[in-house]
Scaffold this active site. Structure first.
Site, PDB file in Angstrom:
ATOM      1  N   ARG A  22      71.407  52.061  -5.487  1.00 18.08           N
ATOM      2  CA  ARG A  22      71.481  51.078  -4.623  1.00 18.08           C
ATOM      3  C   ARG A  22      72.478  49.812  -5.123  1.00 18.08           C
ATOM      4  O   ARG A  22      73.336  49.342  -4.541  1.00 18.08           O
ATOM      5  CB  ARG A  22      69.905  50.348  -4.091  1.00 18.08           C
ATOM      6  CG  ARG A  22      70.326  49.415  -2.979  1.00 18.08           C
ATOM      7  CD  ARG A  22      68.911  48.947  -2.370  1.00 18.08           C
ATOM      8  NE  ARG A  22      68.348  48.263  -3.390  1.00 18.08           N
ATOM      9  CZ  ARG A  22      66.797  47.992  -3.124  1.00 18.08           C
ATOM     10  NH1 ARG A  22      66.266  48.525  -1.967  1.00 18.08           N
ATOM     11  NH2 ARG A  22      66.161  47.461  -4.002  1.00 18.08           N
ATOM     12  N   LYS A  61      72.447  44.471  -1.958  1.00 16.83           N
ATOM     13  CA  LYS A  61      71.297  43.286  -2.636  1.00 16.83           C
ATOM     14  C   LYS A  61      72.170  42.206  -3.277  1.00 16.83           C
ATOM     15  O   LYS A  61      72.208  42.543  -4.412  1.00 16.83           O
ATOM     16  CB  LYS A  61      70.370  44.221  -3.613  1.00 16.83           C
ATOM     17  CG  LYS A  61      68.989  43.091  -3.555  1.00 16.83           C
ATOM     18  CD  LYS A  61      67.965  44.105  -4.225  1.00 16.83           C
ATOM     19  CE  LYS A  61      66.800  43.550  -4.793  1.00 16.83           C
ATOM     20  NZ  LYS A  61      66.129  42.501  -3.835  1.00 16.83           N
ATOM     21  N   GLU A  79      63.993  42.368   9.260  1.00 18.53           N
ATOM     22  CA  GLU A  79      63.260  42.244   8.174  1.00 18.53           C
ATOM     23  C   GLU A  79      62.909  40.755   7.750  1.00 18.53           C
ATOM     24  O   GLU A  79      63.396  39.881   8.495  1.00 18.53           O
ATOM     25  CB  GLU A  79      63.908  42.948   6.823  1.00 18.53           C
ATOM     26  CG  GLU A  79      65.135  42.497   6.497  1.00 18.53           C
ATOM     27  CD  GLU A  79      65.881  43.048   5.314  1.00 18.53           C
ATOM     28  OE1 GLU A  79      64.971  43.571   4.316  1.00 18.53           O
ATOM     29  OE2 GLU A  79      67.010  43.126   5.165  1.00 18.53           O
TER      30      GLU A  79
HETATM   31  N1  PLP Z   1      64.415  43.518   1.946  1.00 12.68           N
HETATM   32  C1  PLP Z   1      65.087  42.742   1.076  1.00 12.68           C
HETATM   33  C2  PLP Z   1      65.906  41.506   1.788  1.00 12.68           C
HETATM   34  C3  PLP Z   1      64.782  42.571  -0.221  1.00 12.68           C
HETATM   35  O1  PLP Z   1      65.169  41.871  -0.987  1.00 12.68           O
HETATM   36  C4  PLP Z   1      63.821  43.709  -1.038  1.00 12.68           C
HETATM   37  C5  PLP Z   1      63.582  43.666  -2.119  1.00 12.68           C
HETATM   38  O2  PLP Z   1      63.958  44.231  -2.973  1.00 12.68           O
HETATM   39  C6  PLP Z   1      63.215  44.617   0.052  1.00 12.68           C
HETATM   40  C7  PLP Z   1      63.806  44.540   1.328  1.00 12.68           C
HETATM   41  C8  PLP Z   1      62.255  45.587  -0.487  1.00 12.68           C
HETATM   42  O3  PLP Z   1      62.960  46.757  -1.191  1.00 12.68           O
HETATM   43  P1  PLP Z   1      62.575  47.547  -2.216  1.00 12.68           P
HETATM   44  O4  PLP Z   1      61.519  48.261  -1.659  1.00 12.68           O
HETATM   45  O5  PLP Z   1      63.356  48.424  -2.746  1.00 12.68           O
HETATM   46  O6  PLP Z   1      62.106  46.635  -3.366  1.00 12.68           O
HETATM   47  C1  COI Z   2      61.843  42.600  -5.108  1.00 15.35           C
HETATM   48  O1  COI Z   2      61.043  43.066  -4.030  1.00 15.35           O
HETATM   49  O2  COI Z   2      62.093  43.019  -5.973  1.00 15.35           O
HETATM   50  C2  COI Z   2      62.755  41.620  -4.619  1.00 15.35           C
HETATM   51  O3  COI Z   2      63.935  41.591  -5.022  1.00 15.35           O
HETATM   52  C3  COI Z   2      62.448  40.788  -3.471  1.00 15.35           C
HETATM   53  C4  COI Z   2      62.626  39.345  -3.948  1.00 15.35           C
HETATM   54  C5  COI Z   2      61.858  38.880  -5.041  1.00 15.35           C
HETATM   55  C6  COI Z   2      63.714  38.772  -3.697  1.00 15.35           C
END
Ligand code: PLP
Ligand code: COI
Length: 338
Positions: free
Chosen positions: A79, A181, A217
């Site tokens: 990612r 991200k 989201e």
């Molecule tokens: N959506 C956003 C905007 C986020 O910042 C995050 C955090 O990483 C997620 C979703 C969740 O992603 P993940 O499950 O890969 O941590």
């Molecule tokens: C995560 O879940 O790792 C994130 O980056 C979410 C938030 C702390 C920005």
């Protein structure tokens, strides 16, 4: 080092080592571990002027049998590569990313919270443009770093249901950067989150900015719903971040719990039909949502404000069981560090 593991919030605590690699003249150097937590930059560095920065978030877990592991780091590495391409940044190779994560965690092993404490070691890989730029263009030099910090639950109160509101702000444009991200996605969400907190809500439930009719989201987590016939559904959209937790939960719902799981467009005006809602992400894990407020229209899910819904609880127990080594993981999900 005295850390009260059971009462940790989601905040920064300095640990001993971090990883740093510099990109210059078109290549990454060998990288190193350092105890220096300071980043020194030129005043016109790309990150400072045009926000050329991105990050990842992952965790190291102490398992029931005392090992230290992390969860699907290959997906974070991939990612970040997608994010870097969208932001015109150099990509950091997947194998080096995983090696660096392992190396940093090993060096900070005493900060990996004990099994059963409810805390974990958060791992933050990130990259930014480091040399001076003046015109609007990508930097030529970059730094890739990884630091760690022991953390507790993202939302105070842990597994207690939270309330979301539908804000009058958008998170992502149709052809923008919502699916990667990028630091900029979070900078522009700060006003909406401060405003949500002022109004007494925990988080924002963003809608798609093109039609403002579909659920997307929150600022830092994906969303799942459970229908009255126990189907797990999650919004399908090209402008949300492809959460690794959400992708894993959909697999767990199908293959561990025998439930139907579907990614589809979800209209804001249909959420009253669902019986459970939760936020999912590395930081959020699976945080139950009790209520959504859309400009005066309240949706209180049947699971209520006191405890997670039944399916949410099962998903939570199974996912965290896999991460903590209590339940056998699908092939390739668990990466052993020590
Ligand atoms: N959506 C956003 C905007 C986020 O910042 C995050 C955090 O990483 C997620 C979703 C969740 O992603 P993940 O499950 O890969 O941590
Ligand atoms: C995560 O879940 O790792 C994130 O980056 C979410 C938030 C702390 C920005």
């Amino acid at each position: 080092m005295e850390i009260d593991w059971k009462n940790l919030g989601f905040g920064y605590i300095k640990t001993d080592y971090r990883y740093v690699s510099n990109f210059k003249d078109g290549r990454w150097d060998d990288g190193e571990l350092t105890t220096d937590d300071k980043v020194v930059l030129n005043e016109s560095a790309g990150v400072l002027q045009y926000a050329q920065t991105c990050f990842e978030g992952m965790k190291a877990y102490r398992t029931v049998d005392g090992k230290v592991v992390c969860f699907r780091p290959d997906l974070n590495a991939k990612r970040m590569i997608d994010t870097c391409k969208r932001l015109e940044m150099p990509t950091f190779p997947e194998d080096r990313f995983i090696e660096a994560v392992k190396a940093v965690v090993k060096k900070n092993i005493d900060y990996v919270p004990p099994y059963g404490s409810g805390a974990t070691l958060y791992i933050r890989p990130y990259m930014f443009g480091s040399n001076p730029v003046m015109g609007v263009k990508p930097a030529d030099e970059y730094q890739f770093r990884i630091f760690t910090s022991p953390v507790g639950p993202y939302f105070k109160g842990g597994i207690k249901p939270i309330t979301l509101r539908v804000p009058d702000f958008d998170r992502a444009a149709p052809l923008g950067t919502g699916h990667v991200k990028a630091g900029l996605n979070y900078a522009m969400s700060l006003h909406a989150i401060v405003d949500a907190h002022k109004q007494g809500y925990n988080e924002n439930m963003y809608l798609d900015s093109a039609t403002r009719t579909k659920v997307e989201e929150t600022g830092g987590a994906n969303i799942i719903f459970v229908t009255k016939d126990n189907k797990v559904i999650t919004p399908k959209s090209s402008t949300i971040l492809p959460s690794i937790t959400r992708r894993s939960l959909m697999y767990v719902a199908k293959h561990y719990l025998g439930l139907e799981a579907e990614e589809r467009e979800i209209r804001i005006d249909e959420i009253g039909n669902f019986k459970e809602c939760a936020l999912c992400g590395t930081a959020a894990v699976l945080s139950p949502v009790g209520k959504v407020v859309d400009h005066g229209k309240e949706t209180l899910f049947p699971s209520g404000m006191e405890k997670p819904g039944e399916i949410t609880q099962k998903l939570y127990d199974t996912l965290t069981g896999i991460q903590m080594g209590k339940i056998e993981a699908p092939e390739g999900w668990i990466c052993e560090i020590a």
